[in-house]
Design an enzyme around this catalytic site. Structure first.
Site, PDB file in Angstrom:
ATOM      1  N   ARG A   1      36.206  41.804  39.545  1.00 45.72           N
ATOM      2  CA  ARG A   1      37.277  40.830  39.488  1.00 45.72           C
ATOM      3  C   ARG A   1      36.857  39.439  38.571  1.00 45.72           C
ATOM      4  O   ARG A   1      37.509  38.833  38.127  1.00 45.72           O
ATOM      5  CB  ARG A   1      37.898  40.244  40.803  1.00 45.72           C
ATOM      6  N   CYS A   2      35.445  39.688  38.277  1.00 44.79           N
ATOM      7  CA  CYS A   2      34.988  38.465  37.315  1.00 44.79           C
ATOM      8  C   CYS A   2      34.777  38.914  36.189  1.00 44.79           C
ATOM      9  O   CYS A   2      34.205  39.919  35.634  1.00 44.79           O
ATOM     10  CB  CYS A   2      33.787  38.127  38.087  1.00 44.79           C
TER      11      CYS A   2
END
Length: 115
Positions: free
Chosen positions: A12-13
């Site tokens: 998700r980064c």
């Protein structure tokens, strides 16, 4: 070029995704550890940080709300590591390990030093 690469990755980064892409573009298929699902042990995280030449306070995400909620500003190194192992969202990412060294790849381009 590094022979073995492991990335402690958070899909998700955006920085973690960028670093993963840079590693793959270098021709290496890394071992991907989704550390939010399988966090390192206390000793494992300490070794990663020692190998990177970092103290726990340099590898914790101070902007995470949880950092303040847990009152970690005055915590010692062991307490910070315990907090990161129990709450892996607090671990700065991505951590990349190669046979040339260990780095928190921020900025993403810094991963080139160890590939």
């Amino acid at each position: 070029m590094a022979k073995t690469v492991t990335i402690y990755h958070n899909p998700r980064c955006s920085t973690s995704r960028k670093v993963l892409g840079m590693i793959q573009e270098s021709g290496v298929e890394p071992t991907i550890v989704k550390y939010l699902d399988t966090p390192p042990s206390h000793d494992g995280l300490r070794k990663l940080l020692d190998d990177a030449g970092l103290r726990p306070g340099q590898a914790i995400r101070r902007r995470e709300a949880l950092y303040a909620e847990l009152g970690l500003a005055d915590a010692d190194d062991d307490a910070l590591i315990d907090a990161m192992v129990a709450n892996p969202i607090l671990i700065e990412r991505p951590i990349v390990v190669t046979d040339k060294g260990t780095r928190i790849a921020r900025p993403a381009e810094s991963v080139a030093e160890i590939l």
